[in-house]
Design an enzyme around this catalytic site. Structure first.
Site, mmCIF file in Angstrom:
data_model
loop_
_atom_site.group_PDB
_atom_site.id
_atom_site.type_symbol
_atom_site.label_atom_id
_atom_site.label_comp_id
_atom_site.label_asym_id
_atom_site.label_seq_id
_atom_site.Cartn_x
_atom_site.Cartn_y
_atom_site.Cartn_z
ATOM 1 N N ALA A 1 0.834 -1.206 0.000
ATOM 2 C CA ALA A 1 0.000 0.000 0.000
ATOM 3 C C ALA A 1 0.867 1.253 0.000
ATOM 4 C CB ALA A 1 -0.895 -0.008 1.226
ATOM 5 N N GLY B 1 0.885 -5.528 0.571
ATOM 6 C CA GLY B 1 -0.168 -5.707 -0.427
ATOM 7 C C GLY B 1 0.373 -6.232 -1.752
ATOM 8 N N GLU C 1 0.396 -9.780 -1.340
ATOM 9 C CA GLU C 1 -0.999 -10.262 -1.390
ATOM 10 C C GLU C 1 -1.480 -10.388 -2.836
ATOM 11 O OE1 GLU C 1 -3.542 -9.251 2.173
ATOM 12 O OE2 GLU C 1 -2.420 -7.384 1.934
ATOM 13 N N GLU D 1 3.076 -5.540 7.467
ATOM 14 C CA GLU D 1 1.831 -4.947 7.976
ATOM 15 C C GLU D 1 1.788 -4.782 9.491
ATOM 16 O OE1 GLU D 1 1.925 -6.841 5.342
ATOM 17 O OE2 GLU D 1 0.276 -6.406 3.968
HETATM 18 N N1 CO8 Z 1 4.324 3.675 -0.288
HETATM 19 C C1 CO8 Z 1 4.654 4.829 -0.900
HETATM 20 N N2 CO8 Z 1 5.899 5.091 -1.348
HETATM 21 C C2 CO8 Z 1 6.841 4.141 -1.159
HETATM 22 C C3 CO8 Z 1 6.546 2.918 -0.543
HETATM 23 C C4 CO8 Z 1 5.224 2.705 -0.100
HETATM 24 N N3 CO8 Z 1 4.816 1.533 0.435
HETATM 25 N N4 CO8 Z 1 7.691 2.183 -0.482
HETATM 26 C C5 CO8 Z 1 8.636 2.932 -1.057
HETATM 27 N N5 CO8 Z 1 8.141 4.100 -1.477
HETATM 28 C C6 CO8 Z 1 8.826 5.181 -2.158
HETATM 29 C C7 CO8 Z 1 9.754 5.903 -1.201
HETATM 30 O O1 CO8 Z 1 9.054 6.843 -0.416
HETATM 31 C C8 CO8 Z 1 10.736 6.519 -2.165
HETATM 32 O O2 CO8 Z 1 10.150 7.653 -2.773
HETATM 33 P P1 CO8 Z 1 10.878 9.097 -2.666
HETATM 34 O O3 CO8 Z 1 12.159 8.894 -3.411
HETATM 35 O O4 CO8 Z 1 9.911 9.995 -3.339
HETATM 36 O O5 CO8 Z 1 11.064 9.330 -1.217
HETATM 37 C C9 CO8 Z 1 10.874 5.465 -3.250
HETATM 38 O O6 CO8 Z 1 9.701 4.650 -3.157
HETATM 39 C C10 CO8 Z 1 12.072 4.570 -3.065
HETATM 40 O O7 CO8 Z 1 12.020 4.022 -1.773
HETATM 41 P P2 CO8 Z 1 13.223 4.139 -0.721
HETATM 42 O O8 CO8 Z 1 13.993 5.394 -0.933
HETATM 43 O O9 CO8 Z 1 12.665 3.884 0.637
HETATM 44 O O10 CO8 Z 1 14.135 2.912 -1.199
HETATM 45 P P3 CO8 Z 1 15.027 1.974 -0.279
HETATM 46 O O11 CO8 Z 1 15.806 1.129 -1.201
HETATM 47 O O12 CO8 Z 1 15.762 2.731 0.734
HETATM 48 O O13 CO8 Z 1 13.957 1.042 0.497
HETATM 49 C C11 CO8 Z 1 12.019 -0.345 0.747
HETATM 50 C C12 CO8 Z 1 13.051 0.247 -0.225
HETATM 51 C C13 CO8 Z 1 12.704 -1.362 1.686
HETATM 52 C C14 CO8 Z 1 10.972 -1.083 -0.091
HETATM 53 C C15 CO8 Z 1 11.382 0.772 1.597
HETATM 54 O O14 CO8 Z 1 10.962 1.796 0.723
HETATM 55 C C16 CO8 Z 1 10.202 0.333 2.417
HETATM 56 O O15 CO8 Z 1 10.360 -0.294 3.464
HETATM 57 N N6 CO8 Z 1 8.986 0.664 1.945
HETATM 58 C C17 CO8 Z 1 7.771 0.408 2.682
HETATM 59 C C18 CO8 Z 1 7.258 -1.015 2.502
HETATM 60 C C19 CO8 Z 1 5.973 -1.177 3.263
HETATM 61 O O16 CO8 Z 1 5.957 -1.154 4.491
HETATM 62 N N7 CO8 Z 1 4.834 -1.273 2.524
HETATM 63 C C20 CO8 Z 1 3.508 -1.202 3.097
HETATM 64 C C21 CO8 Z 1 3.066 -2.555 3.541
HETATM 65 S S1 CO8 Z 1 1.521 -2.505 4.351
HETATM 66 C C22 CO8 Z 1 0.455 -2.995 3.132
HETATM 67 O O17 CO8 Z 1 0.789 -3.117 1.990
HETATM 68 C C23 CO8 Z 1 -0.989 -3.314 3.493
HETATM 69 C C24 CO8 Z 1 -1.617 -2.037 3.918
HETATM 70 C C25 CO8 Z 1 -3.114 -2.080 3.994
HETATM 71 C C26 CO8 Z 1 -3.570 -0.634 4.050
HETATM 72 C C27 CO8 Z 1 -4.837 -0.391 4.744
HETATM 73 C C28 CO8 Z 1 -4.949 1.128 5.041
HETATM 74 C C29 CO8 Z 1 -6.197 1.539 5.720
#
Ligand code: CO8
Length: 259
Positions: free
Chosen positions: A65, A110, A113, A133
């Site tokens: 997400a 997600g 998923e 999550e």
């Molecule tokens: N959402 C939005 N933007 C993201 C996400 C994300 N999940 N992951 C990465 N990005 C963006 C970063 O913000 C960054 O953008 P910017 O350069 O503009 O800042 C770009 O992608 C590159 O990311 P990083 O600079 O962080 O790259 P790294 O190599 O340092 O790290 C990772 C990569 C490990 C993937 C890291 O970005 C990370 O941990 N991301 C988050 C992963 C995560 O936790 N995802 C969410 C899981 S929860 C889910 O999916 C279910 C949710 C249900 C929602 C219900 C809501 C009510």
């Protein structure tokens, strides 16, 4: 504005790409609408026999997400909406055609998923999988908690969901989360070869095989076996079954029509 989901059809294969590479293909509202629409459209398109889903850009299949969209939610309203309109991920359960997830880079939350909702998962050797999550104060809720234990077993599923640890492609292969690995630059080729092979099958046999396995996972063995024999019986009188036998006898390649 570029489309958040892009479909390209070639040789009976619909290549559907999540297309927000700058956000590592994070699932925003656009994707929640466009992805099920793309799956439904490919499933309904008579030119298409197999669907391959992948992520654009070099770094991710999908990181889950879009965290930048996270905000306070009116939970009862969101719950009612979902009960009324169904979950967007249900498009994968509706699809009668085989769907392959071709996964490179990050496949998280997600994104995992979505991959689990596909029929077959293949991955590049650089792929990384995880369920972050619980660390966000939620649980996987696009079918993730249900599908993963059916695919890899409850113990390993709970390990992944409760620790939130990321695992590498090789471990994902050894636990059955994905069925094949390729070097990153060979992943598209592997997806094309597998999809191409399935596309050559009699389409109804491929679709009924998928249905028998998926429907069987939801019911007791005896009910699943009755459904299996029903589907088998429908296939007995197809033109394609007779053509397969005829082609074998005549030592030629079969020509399947889907009837
Ligand atoms: N959402 C939005 N933007 C993201 C996400 C994300 N999940 N992951 C990465 N990005 C963006 C970063 O913000 C960054 O953008 P910017 O350069 O503009 O800042 C770009 O992608 C590159 O990311 P990083 O600079 O962080 O790259 P790294 O190599 O340092 O790290 C990772 C990569 C490990 C993937 C890291 O970005 C990370 O941990 N991301 C988050 C992963 C995560 O936790 N995802 C969410 C899981 S929860 C889910 O999916 C279910 C949710 C249900 C929602 C219900 C809501 C009510």
């Amino acid at each position: 504005m570029t489309d958040s989901v892009v479909t390209h059809i070639e040789d009976a294969i619909a290549w559907i790409s999540l297309n927000r590479p700058d956000a590592l293909n994070a699932i925003n509202d656009d994707i929640r609408q466009a992805l099920p629409a793309a799956i439904d459209a490919a499933d309904a398109n008579p030119e298409v026999r197999v669907i391959v889903l992948r992520g654009s850009g070099p770094r991710a299949f999908c990181v889950g997400a879009d965290i930048k969209e996270f905000s306070a939610v009116d939970a009862p309203v969101a719950y009612r909406q979902q009960r009324a309109h169904g979950h967007w991920i249900a498009a994968f359960d509706r699809a009668v055609k085989p769907v392959i997830a071709s996964i490179h880079g990050y496949c998280l939350g997600g994104g995992l998923e979505i991959a689990l909702a596909c029929d077959i998962r293949i991955a590049a050797a650089d792929a990384t999988f995880g369920f972050p999550e619980t660390g966000h104060g939620i649980i996987p809720a696009a079918g993730g908690t249900q599908r993963i234990s059916r695919i890899i077993g409850m113990g390993v599923a709970l390990d992944l969901i409760l620790t939130g640890e990321r695992i590498a492609a090789q471990r994902a292969l050894s636990m059955g989360l994905v069925s094949r690995l390729a070097e990153p630059d060979a992943l598209d080729g592997l997806a094309r070869a597998m999809a191409g092979r399935i596309a050559l099958l009699p389409p109804l046999a491929a679709q009924f095989a998928k249905e028998a396995v998926r429907a069987g996972a939801e019911v007791p063995l005896s009910v699943g076996m009755r459904h299996e024999i029903d589907l088998f019986t429908h296939l007995l009188n197809t033109e394609d079954r007779l053509e397969a036998a005829q082609a074998f006898r005549e030592k030629r390649s079969p020509r399947f029509t889907g009837r």
